[in-house]
Design a protein around this motif. Structure first.
Motif, PDB file in Angstrom:
ATOM      1  N   GLU A   7       6.039 -22.465  91.747  1.00 32.26           N
ATOM      2  CA  GLU A   7       6.559 -23.336  90.808  1.00 32.26           C
ATOM      3  C   GLU A   7       5.961 -24.861  91.238  1.00 32.26           C
ATOM      4  OE1 GLU A   7       7.816 -22.304  88.119  1.00 32.26           O
ATOM      5  OE2 GLU A   7       7.481 -20.453  88.892  1.00 32.26           O
ATOM      6  N   LYS A  10       2.416 -25.073  90.085  1.00 30.97           N
ATOM      7  CA  LYS A  10       2.168 -25.228  88.572  1.00 30.97           C
ATOM      8  C   LYS A  10       2.776 -26.483  88.193  1.00 30.97           C
ATOM      9  CE  LYS A  10       3.239 -20.237  87.497  1.00 30.97           C
ATOM     10  NZ  LYS A  10       4.048 -19.451  86.331  1.00 30.97           N
ATOM     11  N   CYS A  13      -0.432 -28.383  88.833  1.00 31.27           N
ATOM     12  CA  CYS A  13      -1.484 -28.253  87.837  1.00 31.27           C
ATOM     13  C   CYS A  13      -1.203 -28.683  86.778  1.00 31.27           C
ATOM     14  CB  CYS A  13      -1.631 -26.548  87.542  1.00 31.27           C
ATOM     15  SG  CYS A  13      -2.925 -26.211  86.504  1.00 31.27           S
ATOM     16  N   ALA A  23       4.724 -27.093  83.283  1.00 39.19           N
ATOM     17  CA  ALA A  23       4.858 -26.356  84.386  1.00 39.19           C
ATOM     18  C   ALA A  23       4.912 -24.863  84.029  1.00 39.19           C
ATOM     19  CB  ALA A  23       5.370 -26.533  85.629  1.00 39.19           C
ATOM     20  N   ILE A  26       1.657 -22.853  82.684  1.00 35.95           N
ATOM     21  CA  ILE A  26       0.899 -22.440  83.457  1.00 35.95           C
ATOM     22  C   ILE A  26       0.772 -20.882  83.834  1.00 35.95           C
ATOM     23  CG2 ILE A  26      -0.465 -23.119  85.609  1.00 35.95           C
ATOM     24  CD1 ILE A  26      -0.510 -25.553  83.713  1.00 35.95           C
ATOM     25  N   VAL A  34      -2.613 -19.400  90.720  1.00 40.31           N
ATOM     26  CA  VAL A  34      -2.059 -20.709  90.371  1.00 40.31           C
ATOM     27  C   VAL A  34      -3.272 -21.633  90.971  1.00 40.31           C
ATOM     28  CG1 VAL A  34      -0.403 -22.713  90.142  1.00 40.31           C
ATOM     29  CG2 VAL A  34       0.222 -20.268  90.071  1.00 40.31           C
TER      30      VAL A  34
END
Length: 57
Positions: A7, A10, A13, A23, A26, A34
């Motif tokens: 998490e 994400k 990202c 998030a 993703i 990830v």
């Protein structure tokens, strides 16, 4: 613990993408999946920066 790490990655990202993607949107359920998304986002960001430099923007 890995769920929390996934998490967090994400979230990272989504921040790198900086395009309004949440998030939770993703893809990927494992750390390597990830990280692949982060790599793709960073490569896309780098290409966009290079394009801007080449066009004088």
């Amino acid at each position: 613990m890995s769920s929390t790490t996934v998490e967090a990655l994400k979230g990272l990202c989504a921040a790198i993408r900086n395009d309004g993607t949440a998030a939770g949107d993703i893809p990927g359920n494992t750390i390597p999946e990830v990280i692949d998304q982060i790599t793709a986002a960073k490569e896309s960001q780098n290409k966009a920066s290079e394009t801007g430099k080449n066009t004088g923007e």
